[in-house]
Enzyme design. Structure first.
Site, PDB file in Angstrom:
ATOM      1  CG  ASP A 292      75.348 104.058  -9.784  1.00  0.00           C
ATOM      2  OD1 ASP A 292      74.566 105.025 -10.028  1.00  0.00           O
ATOM      3  OD2 ASP A 292      74.968 103.422  -8.677  1.00  0.00           O
TER       4      ASP A 292
HETATM    5  C1  GLC Z   1      72.183 103.686  -6.748  1.00  0.00           C
HETATM    6  C2  GLC Z   1      72.631 105.389  -7.170  1.00  0.00           C
HETATM    7  C3  GLC Z   1      73.940 105.648  -6.560  1.00  0.00           C
HETATM    8  C4  GLC Z   1      74.160 105.122  -5.138  1.00  0.00           C
HETATM    9  C5  GLC Z   1      74.437 103.686  -5.455  1.00  0.00           C
HETATM   10  C6  GLC Z   1      74.652 102.999  -4.288  1.00  0.00           C
HETATM   11  O1  GLC Z   1      71.761 103.027  -7.851  1.00  0.00           O
HETATM   12  O2  GLC Z   1      72.762 105.590  -8.674  1.00  0.00           O
HETATM   13  O3  GLC Z   1      73.575 107.291  -6.628  1.00  0.00           O
HETATM   14  O4  GLC Z   1      75.237 106.005  -4.773  1.00  0.00           O
HETATM   15  O5  GLC Z   1      73.188 103.050  -6.314  1.00  0.00           O
HETATM   16  O6  GLC Z   1      73.364 102.872  -3.280  1.00  0.00           O
END
Ligand code: GLC
Length: 742
Positions: A292
């Site tokens: 993430d």
């Molecule tokens: C964010 C979220 C995740 C998302 C990613 C890309 O922090 O936790 O759910 O897909 O970043 O945007």
């Protein structure tokens, strides 16, 4: 340079699918330098890469600075060799960037383009927590298929969806992205998301890859506080939290996003037990794992790494294949290999996982995916998609209260719609992708299209930032026979980074309610928001409550359809509404404890100031007519142990009704404590006034199984079956004995 193929095109080496299969991915990897492999393991933010491929020396110099500034990468070539980008912006940009990349990537490996498509791309659908309330996989699969169609023609290959974190704590802002508190329903819907996104084959047009998230257990942060740690027993983890991820992977999801949180003290993105032993070893996952946002670079914060080099080392050794946003793999990978802290085999394994998904998705033949500017114009927000968004939104609305049949409204009666949601296009979450509020059907538009006997007055803003125009509210209310209060948290008050310790309506909205309430007219609460809110006080004073969540592009039309009875309310709560925030986390499938609650007995499991039961339980929802269940029958156990339960449902009211029959079991005695109820089946039926019909629900023996350290299996013994209207409704009960298998 790899062998050219017959159909080589100027934009790089493109091989036929057949040749690709023959040209084993490993051959590609063998030809890659270590630096190129490391660049493949990084997903960078496209908007920062803007000019990396520019032929303009000035822009190239800019990109050198940008690479340093944004990715701390000295050589823009690494940025050019990146494995993919996030936030690509449409077909034209996707094709442009991919072409330039393929011109610069010696190995001709197409980039991934990934995006957060959570509940729609240009046509926005209800939030997933609302979709869970449909208690039906069809709306989820349809939503996902349409989202894939709109996103894929904009050049997107992978979507960061479905979010499969089971949730029980309404204080956590991201409950809105989940389909709720039940592992069986979440698993059923997880499969529907993957089927909708990925279709039957990636060779078929307009498919995208599903990247499930957040692996694992992110939905259970201690105290409901965003990014807080997760403390779960392995039993709870496997029995409740892990099931939907496993279901989605079994359905073929191609990617997994590792979560920010730690599990058993080890952060997910560096957790070999989770990412290798369980995900690959037990679940047999063969896609790629991506971190993430920037969380590879958050291991020092977690306190498990002392510097960036160790962060990269732990992630690679922990089984992480791709790093989102940060670039430690590129910057530290060569040093790690040179120092023997990471083997090049580890790197090759990660690159293999990434390339195998690119191959499976056909990117080598179709590096631009289904990108097509003409189809963007044809598909995005087309009438068919809007109609589906309207139909699906209506299925997610939950009727929580309907005193004296105040609903449905009549088009002849004068109704005042008052509150910040009466006339606004802000009907979707911050994950609204490319949705635009000016394209949204507002409540005012939806209702005005049905009747001229309605007036609208926002009267106040969502929060105290604005002011309350009591005069306008009273003036509107005085002109009406009934009042619909359009209230609730807005998109900024829910979602990522929006944990709340108080779940009541913002004070300004509570003041508006008190102002209107003083007029003594019938009031319906039309409740918007991304989570179960604390509505106990207001619920005692209104005559009707329709929970509509954040309903999306067609929200206003769907609200009007249900309020005026053109569509029946059929939603059932996918997550319990707490009696008060002090009850969180709360869920129906809890354990009985040593001393289940008893009135007038101090020393039993209860509070002294509130009931144990939520205000509205999981599975709860009303129709515009009452129903009665009778004549519960069960078939003999079939050869495979399945039993079919049949119940008769009668419409005992004066309006058509759609009932959702819910089948719960209770394992009376196990080798470990078992939940007081577990949802194992649903069946819907629509009946005219006075009509009745049978609903049949099959219970398979494998659904009685539960996790043991050495596997998942059922234990012989007595089971109670409840066929109910919701998780607290006693319903009709029967028992059966699961015999010991010889
Ligand atoms: C964010 C979220 C995740 C998302 C990613 C890309 O922090 O936790 O759910 O897909 O970043 O945007």
């Amino acid at each position: 340079m790899r062998k050219k193929c017959a159909n080589t095109e100027k934009t790089g080496v493109l091989c036929s699918r057949k040749r690709r299969l023959e040209m084993d991915i490993r051959q590609i990897i063998e030809k890659m330098t270590l630096r190129e492999k490391l660049a493949q393991m990084v997903l960078l933010v496209q908007c920062y890469q803007e000019d990396v491929f520019s032929d303009d020396p000035g822009k190239r110099e800019f990109m050198r600075e940008a690479s340093k500034k944004y990715f701390d990468i000295d050589d823009p070539q690494d940025v050019m060799n990146t494995g993919g980008a996030i936030f690509v912006d449409g077909a034209e940009k996707a094709v442009e960037i991919q072409k330039k990349h393929l011109e610069h990537d010696r190995n001709g490996i197409p980039m991934f383009f990934m995006y957060d498509v959570i509940h729609g791309y240009r046509t926005i659908f209800p939030i997933p927590l609302a979709l869970g309330c449909a208690f039906d996989p069809e709306p989820v699969e349809t939503m996902s298929r349409i989202s894939a169609k709109e996103a894929s023609v904009s050049g997107i290959h992978i979507v960061y969806s479905p979010m499969l974190d089971l949730v029980r704590d309404a204080r956590w802002g991201r409950v809105m992205e989940s389909t709720g508190e039940d592992p069986w329903l979440n698993s059923l819907l997880a499969r529907a998301f993957v089927r909708g996104y990925q279709g039957r084959s990636f060779d078929r047009p307009y498919t995208v890859g599903a990247c499930i998230k957040h692996f694992a257990g992110y939905g259970a942060p201690v105290a409901g506080r965003e990014y807080n740690t997760v403390e779960l027993s392995e039993y709870s983890f496997m029995e409740f939290y892990m099931k939907a991820y496993a279901a989605a992977l079994d359905e073929g999801a191609v990617a997994v996003m590792s979560a920010f949180n730690a599990v058993e003290g080890v952060p997910c993105s560096v957790n070999g037990k989770l990412l290798k032993d369980y995900l690959r070893g037990e679940l047999g996952f063969d896609g790629f794992v991506i971190s993430d946002w920037g969380t590879v670079g958050e291991q020092i914060n977690h306190g498990v790494a002392s510097d960036e080099t160790e962060e990269a080392e732990l992630a690679i050794k922990g089984g992480l294949d791709m790093e989102m946003y940060s670039s430690l793999f590129v910057r530290k990978g060569e040093q790690l290999v040179a120092e023997g802290r990471v083997s090049e085999n580890d790197i090759d394994a990660a690159v293999y996982h990434i390339l195998s998904v690119k191959e499976k998705m056909g990117l080598f033949e179709r590096p631009f995916g289904w990108a097509d500017q003409a189809l963007e114009k044809r598909f995005h927000l087309c009438a068919e998609h809007r109609n589906e968004a309207r139909r699906i939104a209506a299925k997610t609305f939950v009727l929580l209260k309907n005193e004296n049949g105040i609903l449905p409204l009549s088009k002849e009666e004068k109704v005042a719609f008052i509150g910040p949601y009466a006339d606004t296009g802000r009907l979707f979450s911050r994950w609204g992708s490319k949705g635009r509020t000016d394209e949204t059907a507002t409540v005012k538009q939806g209702v005005s299209a049905k009747t001229r006997n309605a007036i609208f007055c926002n009267a106040c803003d969502f929060t105290e930032a604005g002011s309350l125009d009591s005069g306008a509210a009273v003036s509107a209310a005085e002109q009406a026979d009934k009042i619909v209060l359009c209230l609730g948290e807005n998109e900024d008050m829910c979602g990522e980074g929006a944990s709340r310790a108080f779940l009541e309506l913002p004070k300004i909205q509570a003041d508006l309610f008190e102002t209107v309430r003083s007029l003594g007219k019938p009031i319906i609460l039309l409740l918007f928001g991304g989570r179960p809110q604390e509505i106990r006080r207001i619920s005692e004073s209104v005559d009707g409550i329709l929970c509509v969540w954040l309903p999306g592009t067609e929200g206003g039309n769907a609200v009007a359809d249900v309020l005026y009875g053109d569509v029946l309310p059929e939603g059932r709560l996918s997550m319990s509404f707490p009696y008060t925030v002090g009850q969180c986390p709360v869920s129906y499938n809890c354990f009985n404890t040593n001393r289940p609650a008893k009135d007038n007995d101090r020393c039993t499991s209860k509070y002294i100031d509130i009931p144990n039961e939520p205000l509205y339980p999981f599975g709860y929802g009303l129709g515009y007519s009452s129903t009665e269940f009778s004549d519960l029958r069960q078939s003999d156990a079939e050869m495979n142990g399945s039993i079919v339960f049949t119940v008769n449902v009668k419409n005992t009211g004066g309006h058509p009704v759609t009932e959702t029959v819910q089948l719960y079991i209770r394992d009376i005695k196990g080798s470990v404590v078992r939940p007081v109820r577990e949802l194992k089946g649903i069946g819907k039926i629509t009946l005219l006034p006075g009509e009745s019909g049978d609903v049949r629900i099959r219970l398979d023996e494998k659904q009685l199984a539960f996790w043991h350290g050495d596997g998942t299996y059922a234990e012989p013994g007595l089971f109670k079956v409840s066929v109910s209207k919701n998780s607290l409704d006693v319903g009709l009960e029967t028992f059966f004995e699961l015999k010991k298998r010889n």
